[in-house]
Enzyme design. Structure first.
Site, mmCIF file in Angstrom:
data_model
loop_
_atom_site.group_PDB
_atom_site.id
_atom_site.type_symbol
_atom_site.label_atom_id
_atom_site.label_comp_id
_atom_site.label_asym_id
_atom_site.label_seq_id
_atom_site.Cartn_x
_atom_site.Cartn_y
_atom_site.Cartn_z
ATOM 1 N N ASP A 1 0.814 -1.215 0.000
ATOM 2 C CA ASP A 1 0.000 0.000 0.000
ATOM 3 C C ASP A 1 0.848 1.265 0.000
ATOM 4 O O ASP A 1 2.070 1.200 0.164
ATOM 5 C CB ASP A 1 -0.963 -0.008 1.209
ATOM 6 C CG ASP A 1 -0.269 -0.355 2.528
ATOM 7 O OD1 ASP A 1 0.966 -0.415 2.555
ATOM 8 O OD2 ASP A 1 -0.970 -0.569 3.524
ATOM 9 N N GLU B 1 -9.663 -1.405 5.319
ATOM 10 C CA GLU B 1 -10.310 -1.031 6.566
ATOM 11 C C GLU B 1 -11.541 -1.916 6.810
ATOM 12 O O GLU B 1 -12.005 -2.615 5.897
ATOM 13 C CB GLU B 1 -10.736 0.443 6.493
ATOM 14 C CG GLU B 1 -9.573 1.424 6.342
ATOM 15 C CD GLU B 1 -8.829 1.693 7.663
ATOM 16 O OE1 GLU B 1 -8.711 0.780 8.507
ATOM 17 O OE2 GLU B 1 -8.356 2.840 7.818
HETATM 18 C C1 GLP Z 1 -0.243 0.583 8.487
HETATM 19 C C2 GLP Z 1 -0.041 -0.319 7.281
HETATM 20 C C3 GLP Z 1 -0.302 -1.778 7.606
HETATM 21 C C4 GLP Z 1 0.387 -2.139 8.904
HETATM 22 C C5 GLP Z 1 -0.178 -1.296 10.019
HETATM 23 C C6 GLP Z 1 0.355 -1.655 11.396
HETATM 24 O O1 GLP Z 1 -1.545 1.005 8.619
HETATM 25 N N1 GLP Z 1 -0.864 0.055 6.167
HETATM 26 O O2 GLP Z 1 0.156 -2.585 6.535
HETATM 27 O O3 GLP Z 1 0.194 -3.504 9.189
HETATM 28 O O4 GLP Z 1 0.155 0.060 9.719
HETATM 29 O O5 GLP Z 1 1.535 -0.957 11.663
HETATM 30 P P1 GLP Z 1 2.463 -1.242 12.884
HETATM 31 O O6 GLP Z 1 3.269 -2.438 12.535
HETATM 32 O O7 GLP Z 1 3.306 -0.015 12.992
HETATM 33 O O8 GLP Z 1 1.596 -1.451 14.074
#
Ligand code: GLP
Length: 252
Positions: free
Chosen positions: A73, A149
């Protein structure tokens, strides 16, 4: 909506974040060793220690010349040199240091003026590469995978999405203080993710305990997008003991 039969992801509860990162790096290195390796990669804090280990392995001779990679993404309206850019993150943390040439990896173009064309181009590029072999995934605290989402259809493909207020708040740290955070993103769909041959989800830390329990023990539902991984026949979930704290079912 009818779903494919449910599978039991292979759950591995490891004592620490370091142990999780070691195991994830082993599995990714194994996938990278295949001659036609196509890797799906994730951003966020969770994969950082995994990328550190893979950088080390590349410095010690792990071959990557044949690797191709696709990011899950990207934020819309964010330039590659902005601190929030996932392209910038991946180039800095992973692709640059392992020496992967720019024509071997792709991130959806968050600056596109035609999101429909860009996301369908991305979907086509993944297929043309032979599909993703191993897809690395984290999970958002609201259960999102990529930027799918709650409410995202399980057969959704790469597309532009609106970010929820919860996600914008959780990810505010990606942006400079005071800057309005991105309202939209381009993301592989849940259907795109489920087409990968193998899924590797990594969940660490106490803040993810609730969503992990919902993902593995709650109903399979679009309200918790990460539950879609239970529709995949080859999914591995690596967690540390803090993230596992709210799992209630006995594990073998
Ligand atoms: C973002 C990304 C996700 C990721 C999520 C969790 O929103 N789009 O792909 O899994 O963050 O991030 P973190 O690993 O910092 O908790």
């Amino acid at each position: 909506m009818s779903f494919a039969p449910e599978h039991q992801p292979q759950l591995e509860i490891l004592p620490t974040i370091d142990a999780v990162a070691d195991r994830a790096a082993d599995l990714i290195a194994q996938a990278i060793a295949a001659p036609d390796a196509v890797l799906g990669v994730a951003t966020g804090r969770t994969p950082l220690p995994i990328y550190a280990r893979l950088r080390q392995r590349a410095a010690n001779g792990m071959g990557t010349a044949h690797l191709r990679a696709f990011a899950l993404d990207e934020y819309c309206g964010v330039a590659p040199d902005h601190q929030a850019s996932y392209r910038g993150f991946l180039e800095r943390e992973f692709f640059g240091p392992i020496g992967l040439p720019a024509d071997r990896w792709q991130v959806p173009d968050g600056l596109t003026v035609d999101a429909t064309a860009e996301t369908s181009r991305y979907e086509t590029a993944i297929r043309a590469a032979g599909g993703i072999g191993l897809q690395l995934l984290g999970v958002g605290r609201n259960g999102h995978i990529g930027f799918n989402e709650p409410g995202s259809a399980f057969d959704s493909l790469t597309r532009a999405v609106d970010l929820t207020e919860d996600t914008r708040e959780a990810n505010a740290g990606d942006f400079p203080p005071g800057e309005v955070t991105a309202r939209q993103a381009l993301t592989m769909g849940i259907g795109t993710i489920l087409r990968a041959k193998r899924l590797l989800m990594v969940v660490t830390g106490p803040a993810k305990a609730r969503v992990l329990a919902a993902m593995l023990e709650g109903p399979v539902t679009a309200a918790v997008p990460a539950t879609a991984i239970r529709l995949h026949p080859d999914a591995i979930v690596l967690v540390d003991s803090e993230a596992a704290a709210q799992l209630t079912r006995a594990r073998a």
